[in-house]
Design an enzyme around this catalytic site. Structure first.
Site, PDB file in Angstrom:
ATOM      1  N   CYS A 166     -19.647   0.058  -3.247  1.00 40.72           N
ATOM      2  CA  CYS A 166     -19.949  -0.658  -4.392  1.00 40.72           C
ATOM      3  C   CYS A 166     -21.108  -0.253  -5.263  1.00 40.72           C
ATOM      4  CB  CYS A 166     -19.725  -2.075  -4.429  1.00 40.72           C
ATOM      5  SG  CYS A 166     -17.993  -2.424  -3.910  1.00 40.72           S
ATOM      6  N   LYS A 195     -23.937  -0.441   6.409  1.00 40.52           N
ATOM      7  CA  LYS A 195     -24.719  -1.526   6.693  1.00 40.52           C
ATOM      8  C   LYS A 195     -24.031  -2.136   8.095  1.00 40.52           C
ATOM      9  CE  LYS A 195     -22.064  -5.075   4.104  1.00 40.52           C
ATOM     10  NZ  LYS A 195     -22.241  -6.207   3.445  1.00 40.52           N
ATOM     11  N   ASP A 211       0.893  -1.223   0.030  1.00 35.41           N
ATOM     12  CA  ASP A 211      -0.119   0.065   0.054  1.00 35.41           C
ATOM     13  C   ASP A 211       1.002   1.169  -0.093  1.00 35.41           C
ATOM     14  OD1 ASP A 211      -3.164   0.155   0.559  1.00 35.41           O
ATOM     15  OD2 ASP A 211      -2.030   2.051   0.812  1.00 35.41           O
ATOM     16  N   GLY A 243     -35.451  -1.221   3.458  1.00 37.53           N
ATOM     17  CA  GLY A 243     -34.635  -0.560   4.431  1.00 37.53           C
ATOM     18  C   GLY A 243     -34.226   0.634   3.734  1.00 37.53           C
ATOM     19  N   LYS A 283      -0.652   2.798   7.138  1.00 43.05           N
ATOM     20  CA  LYS A 283      -1.338   1.548   7.162  1.00 43.05           C
ATOM     21  C   LYS A 283      -0.559   0.342   7.170  1.00 43.05           C
ATOM     22  CE  LYS A 283      -5.256   1.189   4.914  1.00 43.05           C
ATOM     23  NZ  LYS A 283      -6.117   1.120   3.640  1.00 43.05           N
TER      24      LYS A 283
HETATM   25  P1  NAD Z   1     -10.066   0.394  -0.548  1.00 37.83           P
HETATM   26  O1  NAD Z   1     -10.162   2.056  -0.278  1.00 37.83           O
HETATM   27  O2  NAD Z   1     -10.552  -0.004   0.917  1.00 37.83           O
HETATM   28  O3  NAD Z   1      -8.532   0.141  -0.565  1.00 37.83           O
HETATM   29  C1  NAD Z   1      -7.681   0.561  -1.736  1.00 37.83           C
HETATM   30  C2  NAD Z   1      -6.413   0.698  -1.236  1.00 37.83           C
HETATM   31  O4  NAD Z   1      -5.393   0.932  -2.151  1.00 37.83           O
HETATM   32  C3  NAD Z   1      -6.141   1.768  -0.225  1.00 37.83           C
HETATM   33  O5  NAD Z   1      -5.569   1.351   0.922  1.00 37.83           O
HETATM   34  C4  NAD Z   1      -5.281   2.694  -0.857  1.00 37.83           C
HETATM   35  O6  NAD Z   1      -4.286   3.361   0.126  1.00 37.83           O
HETATM   36  C5  NAD Z   1      -4.467   1.813  -1.821  1.00 37.83           C
HETATM   37  N1  NAD Z   1      -3.759   2.507  -2.999  1.00 37.83           N
HETATM   38  C6  NAD Z   1      -4.117   3.233  -3.707  1.00 37.83           C
HETATM   39  N2  NAD Z   1      -3.173   3.403  -4.751  1.00 37.83           N
HETATM   40  C7  NAD Z   1      -2.113   2.905  -4.512  1.00 37.83           C
HETATM   41  C8  NAD Z   1      -1.014   2.671  -5.056  1.00 37.83           C
HETATM   42  N3  NAD Z   1      -0.601   3.440  -6.099  1.00 37.83           N
HETATM   43  N4  NAD Z   1      -0.039   1.744  -4.746  1.00 37.83           N
HETATM   44  C9  NAD Z   1      -0.263   1.222  -3.456  1.00 37.83           C
HETATM   45  N5  NAD Z   1      -1.735   1.145  -2.715  1.00 37.83           N
HETATM   46  C10 NAD Z   1      -2.487   1.988  -3.162  1.00 37.83           C
HETATM   47  O7  NAD Z   1     -10.937  -0.167  -1.789  1.00 37.83           O
HETATM   48  P2  NAD Z   1     -11.582  -1.581  -1.521  1.00 37.83           P
HETATM   49  O8  NAD Z   1     -12.937  -1.312  -0.709  1.00 37.83           O
HETATM   50  O9  NAD Z   1     -10.809  -2.634  -1.004  1.00 37.83           O
HETATM   51  O10 NAD Z   1     -12.028  -1.716  -3.119  1.00 37.83           O
HETATM   52  C11 NAD Z   1     -11.019  -1.856  -4.141  1.00 37.83           C
HETATM   53  C12 NAD Z   1     -11.758  -2.388  -5.298  1.00 37.83           C
HETATM   54  O11 NAD Z   1     -12.537  -3.529  -5.144  1.00 37.83           O
HETATM   55  C13 NAD Z   1     -12.728  -1.330  -5.893  1.00 37.83           C
HETATM   56  O12 NAD Z   1     -12.563  -1.450  -7.242  1.00 37.83           O
HETATM   57  C14 NAD Z   1     -14.003  -1.740  -5.314  1.00 37.83           C
HETATM   58  O13 NAD Z   1     -15.010  -1.624  -6.000  1.00 37.83           O
HETATM   59  C15 NAD Z   1     -13.668  -3.459  -5.278  1.00 37.83           C
HETATM   60  N6  NAD Z   1     -14.573  -4.239  -4.536  1.00 37.83           N
HETATM   61  C16 NAD Z   1     -14.693  -3.624  -3.317  1.00 37.83           C
HETATM   62  C17 NAD Z   1     -15.575  -4.458  -2.427  1.00 37.83           C
HETATM   63  C18 NAD Z   1     -15.925  -4.090  -0.976  1.00 37.83           C
HETATM   64  O14 NAD Z   1     -16.656  -4.559  -0.354  1.00 37.83           O
HETATM   65  N7  NAD Z   1     -15.125  -3.124  -0.455  1.00 37.83           N
HETATM   66  C19 NAD Z   1     -16.148  -5.778  -2.788  1.00 37.83           C
HETATM   67  C20 NAD Z   1     -15.878  -6.061  -4.269  1.00 37.83           C
HETATM   68  C21 NAD Z   1     -14.996  -5.238  -4.988  1.00 37.83           C
END
Ligand code: NAD
Length: 432
Positions: free
Chosen positions: A263, A324, A30, A256, A35
């Site tokens: 997402c 949620k 990251d 709800g 973090k």
């Molecule tokens: P998030 O924001 O929790 O995590 C993303 C992470 O990427 C952050 O910690 C950020 O610091 C890091 N980051 C950004 N640029 C970076 C770089 N250049 N190098 C290293 N790290 C970097 O996001 P998330 O909720 O985990 O979602 C990530 C993807 O997965 C999104 O496209 C989302 O739509 C998809 N997704 C999310 C969920 C969910 O429930 N959160 C479920 C399915 C899919």
């Protein structure tokens, strides 16, 4: 296998921890150094049931590691998962892919042997083609394969969802990558997960289509609940009755508040935006977006009615403010619309959330945080049950609320209207 997760958020950290638990060597990267520092100390940046133990166990076993050094992590790994954010562009509908492309440009310089590069992030159709184009400007196509492997986990259930997914979708036409990934996922396939190898573009679309469909189910039942309120029919009966039909299924069919989270709101916007570019009108999804936007205004109207139109100086307590239960994620929570609107009308908001105080409301005038349920509800005129945590399911309101005229607006239909009326509590629910 040697895996690298780029982006250690909800998806990257959960998948990284789970893959390491299956015996792989995983390095989570990251660019947020705080973090990474915290993770090395065993401090988990998000609330996700079971994640704490899983991360600590695998970090101790040295199967799970953390770094800010992307290049080093990529060099030492065979499979690279891109798990960075793809939020909505500011003032727009399209997905902002800047985090993805920044990572892709960085990865390029670290490819000296064959790598499988996977988008686990949700990305619009043809993003894989674009990534391939960017990398192949500097690196021979023989040295890498771009695959789409969308993630379907739900926050709050993420570890279970990772370990027991309904399906694993691998979007690639490359046989070698498909074979390697099938083997990576074989422990989950042997537990019953269906494995689908599709084209890369299809995999990208499957993710958006799935989220748009689930958002549609929620919006559908939310709208029906409005009709139920007029008809004196209980929406819970309707949900159960519909859900018993296997063609429909009962999940995501509970009325709800407006859907929120990281997402559905962004993905519904992004898919309609993609379709618009191709001059295809995804009118159903567009109305879902519109209906969901109206949902918070509609529920706010109910709040005004419950308080007989007198909002000024009314003490309103929110139980749960995340989008949620079982998550600390505030992204696009309907509270971010409802609370500011109530404050504008002069309400005094107090809230409790099992995942703690929220930065979104810190230092906001007339919003305060209570450290427990009792303190939160004690003096309330109106208690709004906004999320469905178990903690909220058996509260003895009569005993702990000191204001004798309090009312409850249960936006999750947790309580029985009959039992509430027996206790002479003024109780309002959704779609009843
Ligand atoms: P998030 O924001 O929790 O995590 C993303 C992470 O990427 C952050 O910690 C950020 O610091 C890091 N980051 C950004 N640029 C970076 C770089 N250049 N190098 C290293 N790290 C970097 O996001 P998330 O909720 O985990 O979602 C990530 C993807 O997965 C999104 O496209 C989302 O739509 C998809 N997704 C999310 C969920 C969910 O429930 N959160 C479920 C399915 C899919």
């Amino acid at each position: 296998m040697k895996l690298c997760m780029i982006g250690t958020g909800y998806v990257g950290l959960v998948s990284g921890a789970c893959f390491s638990d299956l015996g792989n060597d995983v390095i989570c990267v990251d660019n947020d150094s705080k973090k990474i520092e915290n993770l090395k100390k065993g401090i988990i940046p998000i609330y996700e049931p079971g994640l704490d133990e899983l991360v600590k166990k695998n970090y101790k076993n040295n199967r799970l590691n953390f770094t800010t050094n992307l290049n080093k992590a990529v060099i030492s790994s065979d499979i690279i998962f891109i798990c960075v954010g793809t939020p909505t562009k500011k003032n727009g509908k399209a997905a902002d892919l800047s985090q993805i492309f920044n990572v892709v440009r960085e990865i390029r310089s670290s490819i000296s042997k064959f790598k499988i590069i996977i988008t686990k992030s949700t990305v619009p159709i043809a993003t894989g083609d674009e990534i391939e184009k960017i990398i192949s400007k500097k690196i021979s196509k023989k040295m890498f394969s771009i695959v789409s492997n969308p993630e379907f986990l739900r926050e709050g259930e993420a570890i279970r969802d990772f370990n027991y997914p309904d399906r694993i979708v691998i979007g690639t036409g490359d046989k070698k990558s498909n074979k390697i990934l099938k083997s990576l996922y074989s422990p989950l396939i042997s537990k019953g997960a269906k494995y689908l190898n599709s084209s890369r573009r299809a995999a990208e679309l499957i993710k958006y289509a799935s989220n748009a469909f689930l958002a549609t189910k929620i919006t559908f039942i939310n709208e029906l609940s409005n009709l139920c309120e007029k008809l004196g029919v209980d929406i819970e009966d309707v949900s159960i009755g519909m859900g018993l039909d296997k063609r429909i299924g009962g999940r995501f069919l509970r009325a709800g508040p407006a859907y929120g989270g990281s997402c559905f709101p962004k993905d519904t916007k992004a898919i309609t935006n993609t379709a618009d570019k191709f001059k295809i009108n995804l009118s159903i999804i567009k109305s879902v977006i519109k209906s969901n936007k109206n949902r918070s205004s509609l529920l706010l109207n109910r709040v005004y009615n419950i308080l007989n139109g007198k909002i000024k100086n009314k003490k309103i307590c929110f139980l749960g403010v995340t989008f949620k239960a079982n998550t600390d994620d505030m992204r696009d929570s309907s509270c971010l619309t409802m609370i500011p609107s109530l404050i504008k009308k002069g309400a005094l908001i107090n809230y409790y959330d099992p995942t703690g105080e929220k930065k979104e409301f810190r230092n906001k005038k007339n919003v305060s945080y209570s450290k427990n349920i009792t303190a939160a509800v004690k003096l309330s005129d109106l208690i709004i049950i906004h999320t469905e945590w178990n903690d909220f399911k058996s509260i003895n309101f009569k005993r702990i609320v000191k204001n004798k005229k309090f009312r409850i607006f249960d936006m999750r239909n947790i309580y029985s209207s009959i039992k509430m009326s027996e206790q002479k509590i003024k109780y309002f629910a959704i779609g009843r």
